[in-house]
Design a protein around this motif. Structure first.
Motif, PDB file in Angstrom:
ATOM      1  N   ARG A 133       0.835  -1.198   0.000  1.00  0.00           N
ATOM      2  CA  ARG A 133       0.000   0.000   0.000  1.00  0.00           C
ATOM      3  C   ARG A 133       0.872   1.251   0.000  1.00  0.00           C
ATOM      4  O   ARG A 133       0.610   2.197  -0.734  1.00  0.00           O
ATOM      5  CB  ARG A 133      -0.916  -0.021   1.229  1.00  0.00           C
ATOM      6  CG  ARG A 133      -1.949   1.045   1.227  1.00  0.00           C
ATOM      7  CD  ARG A 133      -3.160   0.633   2.040  1.00  0.00           C
ATOM      8  NE  ARG A 133      -2.916   0.707   3.472  1.00  0.00           N
ATOM      9  CZ  ARG A 133      -3.775   0.298   4.409  1.00  0.00           C
ATOM     10  NH1 ARG A 133      -4.911  -0.237   4.064  1.00  0.00           N
ATOM     11  NH2 ARG A 133      -3.486   0.405   5.673  1.00  0.00           N
ATOM     12  N   ASP A 154       6.376  12.234   3.305  1.00  0.00           N
ATOM     13  CA  ASP A 154       6.606  10.872   3.775  1.00  0.00           C
ATOM     14  C   ASP A 154       5.424   9.992   3.367  1.00  0.00           C
ATOM     15  O   ASP A 154       4.302  10.178   3.840  1.00  0.00           O
ATOM     16  CB  ASP A 154       6.752  10.931   5.312  1.00  0.00           C
ATOM     17  CG  ASP A 154       6.912   9.566   5.942  1.00  0.00           C
ATOM     18  OD1 ASP A 154       6.796   8.548   5.232  1.00  0.00           O
ATOM     19  OD2 ASP A 154       7.164   9.520   7.159  1.00  0.00           O
ATOM     20  N   GLN A 156       4.701   6.906   3.977  1.00  0.00           N
ATOM     21  CA  GLN A 156       4.118   6.106   5.064  1.00  0.00           C
ATOM     22  C   GLN A 156       3.143   6.950   5.891  1.00  0.00           C
ATOM     23  O   GLN A 156       2.044   6.508   6.219  1.00  0.00           O
ATOM     24  CB  GLN A 156       5.230   5.560   5.962  1.00  0.00           C
ATOM     25  CG  GLN A 156       4.731   4.867   7.219  1.00  0.00           C
ATOM     26  CD  GLN A 156       4.234   3.457   6.944  1.00  0.00           C
ATOM     27  OE1 GLN A 156       5.027   2.571   6.630  1.00  0.00           O
ATOM     28  NE2 GLN A 156       2.933   3.241   7.043  1.00  0.00           N
ATOM     29  N   LEU A 157       3.562   8.186   6.212  1.00  0.00           N
ATOM     30  CA  LEU A 157       2.680   9.077   6.976  1.00  0.00           C
ATOM     31  C   LEU A 157       1.406   9.362   6.187  1.00  0.00           C
ATOM     32  O   LEU A 157       0.297   9.276   6.715  1.00  0.00           O
ATOM     33  CB  LEU A 157       3.413  10.390   7.298  1.00  0.00           C
ATOM     34  CG  LEU A 157       2.550  11.470   7.967  1.00  0.00           C
ATOM     35  CD1 LEU A 157       2.142  11.063   9.375  1.00  0.00           C
ATOM     36  CD2 LEU A 157       3.285  12.821   7.991  1.00  0.00           C
ATOM     37  N   ASP A 160      -0.935   6.456   6.198  1.00  0.00           N
ATOM     38  CA  ASP A 160      -1.661   6.316   7.474  1.00  0.00           C
ATOM     39  C   ASP A 160      -2.743   7.379   7.630  1.00  0.00           C
ATOM     40  O   ASP A 160      -3.834   7.100   8.118  1.00  0.00           O
ATOM     41  CB  ASP A 160      -0.684   6.413   8.660  1.00  0.00           C
ATOM     42  CG  ASP A 160       0.157   5.154   8.808  1.00  0.00           C
ATOM     43  OD1 ASP A 160      -0.100   4.179   8.076  1.00  0.00           O
ATOM     44  OD2 ASP A 160       1.072   5.155   9.642  1.00  0.00           O
ATOM     45  N   LEU A 161      -2.421   8.620   7.221  1.00  0.00           N
ATOM     46  CA  LEU A 161      -3.393   9.707   7.352  1.00  0.00           C
ATOM     47  C   LEU A 161      -4.623   9.459   6.481  1.00  0.00           C
ATOM     48  O   LEU A 161      -5.747   9.753   6.881  1.00  0.00           O
ATOM     49  CB  LEU A 161      -2.742  11.038   6.953  1.00  0.00           C
ATOM     50  CG  LEU A 161      -1.773  11.650   7.966  1.00  0.00           C
ATOM     51  CD1 LEU A 161      -0.936  12.756   7.308  1.00  0.00           C
ATOM     52  CD2 LEU A 161      -2.530  12.220   9.165  1.00  0.00           C
ATOM     53  N   GLY A 164      -6.111   5.481   7.634  1.00  0.00           N
ATOM     54  CA  GLY A 164      -6.546   5.313   9.027  1.00  0.00           C
ATOM     55  C   GLY A 164      -8.027   5.608   9.226  1.00  0.00           C
ATOM     56  O   GLY A 164      -8.771   4.783   9.770  1.00  0.00           O
ATOM     57  N   VAL A 188      -8.811  17.207   3.258  1.00  0.00           N
ATOM     58  CA  VAL A 188      -8.173  17.669   4.500  1.00  0.00           C
ATOM     59  C   VAL A 188      -6.701  17.258   4.516  1.00  0.00           C
ATOM     60  O   VAL A 188      -5.817  18.066   4.823  1.00  0.00           O
ATOM     61  CB  VAL A 188      -8.901  17.112   5.750  1.00  0.00           C
ATOM     62  CG1 VAL A 188      -8.090  17.409   7.011  1.00  0.00           C
ATOM     63  CG2 VAL A 188     -10.298  17.702   5.874  1.00  0.00           C
ATOM     64  N   VAL A 189      -6.432  16.005   4.164  1.00  0.00           N
ATOM     65  CA  VAL A 189      -5.050  15.511   4.256  1.00  0.00           C
ATOM     66  C   VAL A 189      -4.153  16.203   3.230  1.00  0.00           C
ATOM     67  O   VAL A 189      -3.046  16.645   3.568  1.00  0.00           O
ATOM     68  CB  VAL A 189      -5.006  13.968   4.099  1.00  0.00           C
ATOM     69  CG1 VAL A 189      -3.576  13.484   3.972  1.00  0.00           C
ATOM     70  CG2 VAL A 189      -5.703  13.307   5.291  1.00  0.00           C
ATOM     71  N   ALA A 191      -4.594  19.157   1.809  1.00  0.00           N
ATOM     72  CA  ALA A 191      -4.424  20.562   2.211  1.00  0.00           C
ATOM     73  C   ALA A 191      -3.475  20.657   3.399  1.00  0.00           C
ATOM     74  O   ALA A 191      -2.631  21.558   3.470  1.00  0.00           O
ATOM     75  CB  ALA A 191      -5.785  21.177   2.558  1.00  0.00           C
ATOM     76  N   GLY A 192      -3.605  19.715   4.343  1.00  0.00           N
ATOM     77  CA  GLY A 192      -2.748  19.722   5.523  1.00  0.00           C
ATOM     78  C   GLY A 192      -1.292  19.476   5.175  1.00  0.00           C
ATOM     79  O   GLY A 192      -0.386  20.128   5.709  1.00  0.00           O
ATOM     80  N   VAL A 193      -1.064  18.540   4.268  1.00  0.00           N
ATOM     81  CA  VAL A 193       0.310  18.237   3.855  1.00  0.00           C
ATOM     82  C   VAL A 193       0.911  19.443   3.138  1.00  0.00           C
ATOM     83  O   VAL A 193       2.063  19.825   3.366  1.00  0.00           O
ATOM     84  CB  VAL A 193       0.333  16.984   2.944  1.00  0.00           C
ATOM     85  CG1 VAL A 193       1.648  16.872   2.202  1.00  0.00           C
ATOM     86  CG2 VAL A 193       0.070  15.735   3.772  1.00  0.00           C
ATOM     87  N   ALA A 195       0.099  22.535   3.529  1.00  0.00           N
ATOM     88  CA  ALA A 195       0.291  23.674   4.439  1.00  0.00           C
ATOM     89  C   ALA A 195       1.440  23.452   5.415  1.00  0.00           C
ATOM     90  O   ALA A 195       2.003  24.414   5.929  1.00  0.00           O
ATOM     91  CB  ALA A 195      -1.005  23.932   5.212  1.00  0.00           C
ATOM     92  N   THR A 196       1.790  22.188   5.670  1.00  0.00           N
ATOM     93  CA  THR A 196       2.795  21.933   6.715  1.00  0.00           C
ATOM     94  C   THR A 196       4.132  21.471   6.185  1.00  0.00           C
ATOM     95  O   THR A 196       5.101  21.425   6.933  1.00  0.00           O
ATOM     96  CB  THR A 196       2.292  20.845   7.705  1.00  0.00           C
ATOM     97  OG1 THR A 196       1.963  19.664   6.968  1.00  0.00           O
ATOM     98  CG2 THR A 196       1.085  21.326   8.491  1.00  0.00           C
TER      99      THR A 196
ATOM    100  N   GLY B 164      -7.380   7.654  13.544  1.00  0.00           N
ATOM    101  CA  GLY B 164      -7.165   6.591  12.554  1.00  0.00           C
ATOM    102  C   GLY B 164      -5.692   6.246  12.371  1.00  0.00           C
ATOM    103  O   GLY B 164      -5.294   5.083  12.493  1.00  0.00           O
ATOM    104  N   PRO B 165      -4.842   7.252  12.098  1.00  0.00           N
ATOM    105  CA  PRO B 165      -3.408   6.967  11.927  1.00  0.00           C
ATOM    106  C   PRO B 165      -2.770   6.390  13.202  1.00  0.00           C
ATOM    107  O   PRO B 165      -1.864   5.565  13.115  1.00  0.00           O
ATOM    108  CB  PRO B 165      -2.805   8.334  11.600  1.00  0.00           C
ATOM    109  CG  PRO B 165      -3.945   9.155  11.097  1.00  0.00           C
ATOM    110  CD  PRO B 165      -5.161   8.657  11.798  1.00  0.00           C
ATOM    111  N   LEU B 168      -3.634   2.704  13.337  1.00  0.00           N
ATOM    112  CA  LEU B 168      -2.862   1.933  12.351  1.00  0.00           C
ATOM    113  C   LEU B 168      -1.425   1.737  12.807  1.00  0.00           C
ATOM    114  O   LEU B 168      -0.886   0.645  12.742  1.00  0.00           O
ATOM    115  CB  LEU B 168      -2.854   2.643  10.996  1.00  0.00           C
ATOM    116  CG  LEU B 168      -4.060   2.427  10.091  1.00  0.00           C
ATOM    117  CD1 LEU B 168      -3.789   3.028   8.719  1.00  0.00           C
ATOM    118  CD2 LEU B 168      -4.386   0.940   9.943  1.00  0.00           C
ATOM    119  N   VAL B 188      -0.811  18.233  10.545  1.00  0.00           N
ATOM    120  CA  VAL B 188      -1.391  18.061   9.208  1.00  0.00           C
ATOM    121  C   VAL B 188      -2.911  18.178   9.279  1.00  0.00           C
ATOM    122  O   VAL B 188      -3.534  18.883   8.480  1.00  0.00           O
ATOM    123  CB  VAL B 188      -0.992  16.692   8.587  1.00  0.00           C
ATOM    124  CG1 VAL B 188      -1.793  16.429   7.310  1.00  0.00           C
ATOM    125  CG2 VAL B 188       0.499  16.647   8.287  1.00  0.00           C
ATOM    126  N   GLY B 192      -5.086  21.079   7.690  1.00  0.00           N
ATOM    127  CA  GLY B 192      -6.006  20.653   6.644  1.00  0.00           C
ATOM    128  C   GLY B 192      -7.428  21.116   6.918  1.00  0.00           C
ATOM    129  O   GLY B 192      -8.131  21.569   6.015  1.00  0.00           O
TER     130      GLY B 192
END
Lengths: 198, 198
Positions: A133, A154, A156-157, A160-161, A164, A188-189, A191-193, A195-196, B164-165, B168, B188, B192
């Motif tokens: 995955r 990342d 993997q992160l 999971d985001l 999850g 959300v994910v 946009a969050g990635v 922004a950060t 969720g993360p 996991l 994040v 987001g």
């Protein structure tokens, strides 16, 4: 002795291969229902419609049986397309993931993923599933990063985001997982990635 | 008959109450290890160091036994403080959640949450646990929204995005869940939510 399980499995049309497939299928259904440790060989045989000895003979080790059964599930997991539209591809991926997690095969896999299996064999299968995955996502993200659609992130992160919340909602089973759910999570994910990540 | 299980349980110092606590504790450990359907009353009795009949007499219904055992876990779940610093409070919450998910009680709960339990009794416990988590978050978010630190957001969605993360990663058990992990997830998700909520 040329009749080892592995060689038999390579004869797809044979009766033995069919019996093996029935046993693996029954194993997945029972793991989905009762968890990895929660089924007996007698139940596998009954559900598969075969004699108990067929199960014992082919898989004297139950962890190998579970590992092999789950690996079959892993091979049919949700695909991740690259249409050039990252959001679209991720939403499709999450919708497909939710669908496959909700069927008996996915439930079996969720059991295995969530239960930190003590068996090395099952653990290896779970690691393979997760690695696959993350690899799928990594390749898709590399392409998006290459096109400047996303900062380097990342994988993997991000995996999971994104997955999850899907696992939680499908596991909860209170209402169907919809495309709108997949879109909200993805939006959300992403946009969050963005922004950060510097 | 004044010696019903419920009344007995209200005598905390009594031998019967102690036996009940040992049985519930053993049940949680076995669910953590084998899943909800994967243990036998004999094992509970053995692990609790009591006679099998003590288990049957107090909990003739295994779903009630599992439900009651898990409810005890739910009552000791991760707290969510309100220091005024939303990020800090959420990071603390995720760290505490990861710690509690990693112990035998948390593993039992993860089994229950992830397996869409068919039993109404266990399902009710899982719903209670999830509702409590969402309620905790909702109250904390309401306070942040009131202070203008966050736009109005669906507490259930935010709970899933944050936890969720964590589920996991703890379930995968490949490396310890760190404070840095909790910070990355929180950052994040908060960024987001801020970027996507009108």
């Amino acid at each position: 002795m040329t009749d080892s399980p592995r060689q038999v499995a390579q004869r797809p049309g044979g009766r033995t291969a069919r019996v093996r497939a029935q046993i693996l299928d029954a194993t997945v259904r029972l793991v989905a229902r009762h968890g990895i440790a929660g089924f007996r060989y007698e139940e596998v045989a009954e559900l598969a419609g075969v004699h108990k000895m067929s199960v014992y003979r082919n898989w004297p080790d139950r962890d190998v049986l579970v590992g092999e059964a789950l690996m079959g599930v892993a091979e049919e997991m949700a695909p991740l397309a690259d249409t050039g539209d990252l959001r679209q591809d991720l939403v499709d991926f999450l919708v497909a993931m939710a669908t496959s997690l909700a069927d008996p095969w996915g439930r079996a896999l969720m059991h295995a993923i969530q239960s930190s299996p003590e068996s090395a064999e099952v653990r290896r299968t779970v690691d393979t599933v997760i690695d696959r995955r993350v690899d799928l996502l990594r390749r898709r993200l590399d392409s998006a990063v290459g096109l400047g659609q996303l900062p380097p992130v990342d994988a993997q992160l991000l995996a999971d985001l994104l997955s999850g919340p899907v696992h939680l909602q499908v596991g909860r089973d209170q209402r169907p997982f919809t495309r709108a759910d997949a879109e909200r999570i993805t939006d959300v994910v992403l946009a969050g990635v963005r922004a950060t990540t510097p």
